[in-house]
Scaffold this motif. Structure first.
Motif, PDB file in Angstrom:
ATOM      1  N   GLN A 107       2.321  13.797  -9.955  1.00  0.00           N
ATOM      2  CA  GLN A 107       3.239  15.067  -9.990  1.00  0.00           C
ATOM      3  C   GLN A 107       4.005  14.958 -11.584  1.00  0.00           C
ATOM      4  O   GLN A 107       4.638  15.944 -11.622  1.00  0.00           O
ATOM      5  N   GLY A 108       3.673  14.055 -12.123  1.00  0.00           N
ATOM      6  CA  GLY A 108       4.188  14.103 -13.235  1.00  0.00           C
ATOM      7  C   GLY A 108       5.801  13.610 -13.616  1.00  0.00           C
ATOM      8  O   GLY A 108       6.199  13.697 -14.564  1.00  0.00           O
ATOM      9  N   GLU A 109       6.039  13.035 -12.505  1.00  0.00           N
ATOM     10  CA  GLU A 109       7.534  12.583 -12.226  1.00  0.00           C
ATOM     11  C   GLU A 109       7.593  11.302 -13.001  1.00  0.00           C
ATOM     12  O   GLU A 109       8.649  10.915 -14.131  1.00  0.00           O
ATOM     13  N   PHE A 110       6.584  10.433 -12.930  1.00  0.00           N
ATOM     14  CA  PHE A 110       6.362   9.066 -13.639  1.00  0.00           C
ATOM     15  C   PHE A 110       5.377   9.269 -14.572  1.00  0.00           C
ATOM     16  O   PHE A 110       4.438   9.886 -14.640  1.00  0.00           O
ATOM     17  N   LYS A 126      13.302   8.477  -5.757  1.00  0.00           N
ATOM     18  CA  LYS A 126      11.995   9.258  -5.979  1.00  0.00           C
ATOM     19  C   LYS A 126      10.915   8.372  -5.085  1.00  0.00           C
ATOM     20  O   LYS A 126      10.105   8.938  -4.542  1.00  0.00           O
ATOM     21  N   ILE A 127      10.897   7.256  -5.220  1.00  0.00           N
ATOM     22  CA  ILE A 127       9.908   6.269  -4.583  1.00  0.00           C
ATOM     23  C   ILE A 127       9.973   6.403  -3.108  1.00  0.00           C
ATOM     24  O   ILE A 127       9.069   6.851  -2.336  1.00  0.00           O
ATOM     25  N   VAL A 128      11.236   6.303  -2.590  1.00  0.00           N
ATOM     26  CA  VAL A 128      11.426   6.424  -1.151  1.00  0.00           C
ATOM     27  C   VAL A 128      10.895   7.841  -0.590  1.00  0.00           C
ATOM     28  O   VAL A 128      10.281   7.744   0.571  1.00  0.00           O
ATOM     29  N   GLU A 176       0.806  -1.056  -0.180  1.00  0.00           N
ATOM     30  CA  GLU A 176      -0.032  -0.032   0.024  1.00  0.00           C
ATOM     31  C   GLU A 176       0.874   1.234  -0.006  1.00  0.00           C
ATOM     32  O   GLU A 176       0.351   2.203  -0.594  1.00  0.00           O
ATOM     33  N   LEU A 177       1.884   1.023   0.912  1.00  0.00           N
ATOM     34  CA  LEU A 177       2.764   2.577   0.879  1.00  0.00           C
ATOM     35  C   LEU A 177       3.379   2.710  -0.312  1.00  0.00           C
ATOM     36  O   LEU A 177       3.392   3.683  -0.785  1.00  0.00           O
ATOM     37  N   ILE A 178       3.957   1.653  -1.085  1.00  0.00           N
ATOM     38  CA  ILE A 178       4.436   1.796  -2.417  1.00  0.00           C
ATOM     39  C   ILE A 178       3.790   2.430  -3.531  1.00  0.00           C
ATOM     40  O   ILE A 178       4.004   3.204  -4.334  1.00  0.00           O
ATOM     41  N   LEU A 179       2.551   1.722  -3.378  1.00  0.00           N
ATOM     42  CA  LEU A 179       1.530   2.112  -4.440  1.00  0.00           C
ATOM     43  C   LEU A 179       1.087   3.368  -4.299  1.00  0.00           C
ATOM     44  O   LEU A 179       1.054   4.460  -5.235  1.00  0.00           O
ATOM     45  N   ALA A 180       1.072   3.811  -2.925  1.00  0.00           N
ATOM     46  CA  ALA A 180       0.735   5.371  -2.577  1.00  0.00           C
ATOM     47  C   ALA A 180       1.864   6.306  -3.171  1.00  0.00           C
ATOM     48  O   ALA A 180       1.513   7.205  -3.999  1.00  0.00           O
ATOM     49  N   ALA A 181       2.872   5.712  -3.039  1.00  0.00           N
ATOM     50  CA  ALA A 181       4.164   6.698  -3.457  1.00  0.00           C
ATOM     51  C   ALA A 181       4.202   6.772  -5.114  1.00  0.00           C
ATOM     52  O   ALA A 181       4.501   7.799  -5.672  1.00  0.00           O
ATOM     53  N   LEU A 182       3.981   5.402  -5.758  1.00  0.00           N
ATOM     54  CA  LEU A 182       3.845   5.536  -7.168  1.00  0.00           C
ATOM     55  C   LEU A 182       2.794   6.499  -7.981  1.00  0.00           C
ATOM     56  O   LEU A 182       2.995   7.126  -8.650  1.00  0.00           O
ATOM     57  N   ASN A 183       1.542   6.473  -6.971  1.00  0.00           N
ATOM     58  CA  ASN A 183       0.591   7.352  -7.539  1.00  0.00           C
ATOM     59  C   ASN A 183       0.839   8.933  -7.129  1.00  0.00           C
ATOM     60  O   ASN A 183       0.520   9.707  -8.061  1.00  0.00           O
ATOM     61  N   THR A 184       1.465   9.003  -6.287  1.00  0.00           N
ATOM     62  CA  THR A 184       1.834  10.364  -5.940  1.00  0.00           C
ATOM     63  C   THR A 184       2.885  10.890  -7.047  1.00  0.00           C
ATOM     64  O   THR A 184       2.760  11.890  -7.606  1.00  0.00           O
ATOM     65  N   LEU A 185       3.760  10.116  -7.605  1.00  0.00           N
ATOM     66  CA  LEU A 185       4.732  10.383  -8.493  1.00  0.00           C
ATOM     67  C   LEU A 185       4.207  10.452  -9.879  1.00  0.00           C
ATOM     68  O   LEU A 185       4.400  11.519 -10.570  1.00  0.00           O
ATOM     69  N   GLN A 186       3.232   9.595 -10.041  1.00  0.00           N
ATOM     70  CA  GLN A 186       2.496   9.920 -11.224  1.00  0.00           C
ATOM     71  C   GLN A 186       1.602  10.949 -11.499  1.00  0.00           C
ATOM     72  O   GLN A 186       1.741  11.920 -12.349  1.00  0.00           O
TER      73      GLN A 186
END
Length: 595
Positions: free
Chosen positions: A29-32, A75-77, A17-27
């Motif tokens: 933000q346009g980072e990923f 970025k993820i961390v 859940e934590l990692i998915l939250a991070a990935l979604n945040t980055l998406q």
RNA sequence: GCGCCUGUAGCUCAUUCGGAUAGAGCACCGGCCUUCUAAGCCGGGGGUAGCAGGUUCGAGUCCUGCCAGGCGCGCCA
């Protein structure tokens, strides 16, 4: 209740859940800019320097994102939400993200174990599906030898494991009591009986020569006296030559069987049954003493008296799975991936062993089992494809069929290999092995290795009862824990678990962290061992757990003056003791209180 | 000849759907018992993962070819 899904996966699930939250945040933000997020892989780590869990997500994303793995990891961390269960996150190696559990998250395993007790590590992965597990199934022509012991220990432990992960397990022994080997046994018994009646007999090359045959003959003689007595001259009149005289030993023994049947008439069945029952009883008792209890003993002779085999062959003929060639009937097993077609009905009208066996395996599913585990000697590996073919022809989904091939056990006495031959009469029985090394060591040794691995069993070593024997090491860990509590009682202390559980936060030593981590792995080990039919994973785990405990024991005093710390430590080792008991019980090994 | 299994430290074996510097035990070398059982602990040496290619961010693990060992190729069971 503590279950595999609820607790063990909870931490992984939480991290996911934590990692998915991070990935979604980055998406966002346009980072990923990922079109899809690949399935996350979160592993428990091998090396504690790598934390408790690790994910390779940054490595996997390197290609689609066209960026360096470590850069992605950073970025993820940074985007990871804060969690009380996670003490530290690190990026390491080529770009792994390592998670360090908080001591709080780790020590949760202690109350979980103390609450679930002997159920800890169990789960419902099997969803109560019915599993049929067949093993040993040695021909009842002689006592079990050391090779059968491996089958027994392995099959029984696999059954225990499957039960632990939620399957409804049925253990069955298929009694091959219908074949020619049984007639050879009957003939062998009769000849020994005739000797007891005073006849002078030259024993056939191909007969069973073991001393147990003489023992059975003595029983027969005691029961029947001279009722089955025939003169040797009559018995051997005009028989073909045996091998030592330049003849064929197979032809000779066959002729002798036919002669016995003709001369004895109804008495033949008496001899036959006497041999069969004596040996089956012996096998049964031997297994029970080893701790292996079957739910059913399935007789081939009884089975072929039913119409099941006839019906199967008739159905297959109708369905075109069987054709006639050179007077025999052949099953088109090549249609299902076998090397060649197989005869199921011989030109003389007799059905082959395979016909019975095919029907037997299909019948297992018709009896209502969802899944079949067939544990068989590795020398039968060529036989597996045709059984699989039969199941497919029978409309069974072969994904529910698993054949586990067990390799031979090679016996050594020191450096010297012990030759084994059932008919040579000079072989080491399972009973002898148990008497020498004990049931615990025998069972543990037998499952210590993957089943497809050849096993060198050194009798001298196993007999030595030295510290070479890993079973002592594990049992000693258990005994030591019991001893700590005896010491506590001698000093007038009274263990209070509530106090202990309330002070788990005092467990801060590295040895304690190591032990807690190990305890937390147990449910996963059980699940892996069960689903992969690999009990050796459990023996290795128990060895490691014992190592963690012994190291802890040597480094820290448990019975400290600080009551909170003392009982927290006692709670920890109580949980450890519980896991030692649980694991050993699955293998069928005792956990002694003192040694 | 064809098929299946195996090949990892001197020995016996691990290595969690392909993960990080390949790990244990035994054996060998050196330490630790006035303190909960020394059947224990701590430290050390020891490796071309049979050989050679390939696949990819990454191979003991997957693919191909060799080499060595085991087993199997019956109208036996």
């Amino acid at each position: 209740m503590y279950t595999f899904e609820k607790e063990y996966n909870l931490m992984k699930q939480h991290l996911e859940e934590l990692i998915l939250a991070a990935l979604n945040t980055l998406q966002a933000q346009g980072e990923f800019s990922l079109s899809s997020i690949p399935p996350l892989q979160i592993d428990t780590t091998k090396d504690k320097q790598h934390g408790d869990f690790a994910t390779n997500i940054a490595l996997v994303l390197a290609k689609p994102l066209q960026r360096k793995p470590r850069e992605i990891a950073e970025k993820i961390v940074h985007a990871l939400p804060v969690s009380p269960n996670v003490a530290k996150v690190e990026i390491a190696g080529p770009g792994f993200i390592n998670f360090f559990s908080s001591m709080q998250a780790l020590s949760d395993v202690v109350p979980a174990i103390l609450a679930a007790q002997d159920k800890f590590g169990h789960c419902q992965l099997g969803q109560s599906k019915r599993v049929h597990i067949e093993f040993v199934s040695a021909n009842p022509t002689g006592p079990l030898h050391v090779g059968h012991g491996r089958h027994a220990a392995y099959g029984d432990t696999v059954g225990n494991l499957l039960k632990a992960v939620g399957f409804s397990v049925h253990k069955e022994y298929y009694v091959n009591d219908a074949g020619r080997q049984m007639d050879i046994l009957a003939a062998s018994v009769w000849l020994r009986y005739l000797t007891l009646c005073g006849e002078t007999i030259i024993f056939p090359t191909n007969a069973y020569r073991g001393g147990y045959v003489v023992d059975i003959a003595k029983v027969l003689h005691a029961q029947q006296d001279k009722r089955l007595h025939m003169a040797a001259a009559v018995v051997f009149k005009d028989l073909p030559r045996d091998e030592p005289e330049g003849g064929d030993k197979e032809e000779y023994i066959n002729a002798l069987i036919i002669r016995a049947q003709q001369l004895l008439g109804d008495g033949y069945k008496v001899v036959f049954d006497c041999g069969l029952h004596a040996i089956q009883q012996d096998i049964h008792d031997d297994l029970v003493e080893l701790g292996v209890v079957f739910d059913t003993w399935f007789s081939e002779r009884d089975f072929i008296k039913t119409d099941v085999v006839n019906n199967l062959i008739a159905t297959w003929k109708q369905q075109g799975y069987v054709y006639e060639r050179e007077g025999a009937y052949w099953f088109r097993s090549t249609d299902f991936g076998d090397e060649k077609d197989r005869v199921i009905e011989r030109s003389n009208g007799q059905r082959t062993y395979f016909a019975n066996d095919a029907a037997y395996h299909i019948d297992k599913f018709h009896r209502g089992f969802d899944k079949e585990v067939w544990i068989v000697g590795a020398d039968h590996h060529g036989y597996v494809p045709r059984v699989r073919a039969a199941l497919q022809a029978g409309g069974i989904d072969v994904n529910n069929f698993s054949a586990q091939l067990v390799q031979f056990v090679t016996l050594y006495r020191g450096k010297e290999q012990v030759q084994m031959s059932t008919r040579g009469g000079e072989f080491v029985t399972l009973r002898e092995l148990r008497a020498e090394v004990g049931n615990d060591a025998a069972r543990f040794f037998y499952v210590m290795r993957k089943c497809e691995q050849h096993m060198d069993f050194d009798l001298d070593l196993a007999k030595s009862q030295s510290n070479d024997n890993p079973i002592y090491y594990i049992q000693y860990a258990h005994a030591r824990i019991c001893s700590v509590f005896r010491q506590l009682a001698e000093r007038g202390g009274q263990y209070d678990q509530t106090i202990g559980l309330a002070h788990l936060h005092l467990l801060t030593e590295s040895y304690e962290r190591q032990l807690l981590t190990r305890l937390g792995h147990y449910p996963q080990v059980i699940a892996n061992a069960a689903l992969q039919y690999e009990p050796h994973l459990l023996t290795h785990y128990l060895r490691d757990l014992a190592t963690d405990f012994h190291a802890y024991y040597n480094s820290h005093q448990f019975l400290t003056d600080d009551i909170g710390l003392r009982y927290a430590r006692l709670a920890l080792i109580t949980a450890t003791r519980q896991i030692l008991i649980n694991g050993l019980k699955l293998i069928g090994v005792q956990a002694p209180d003192s040694m």
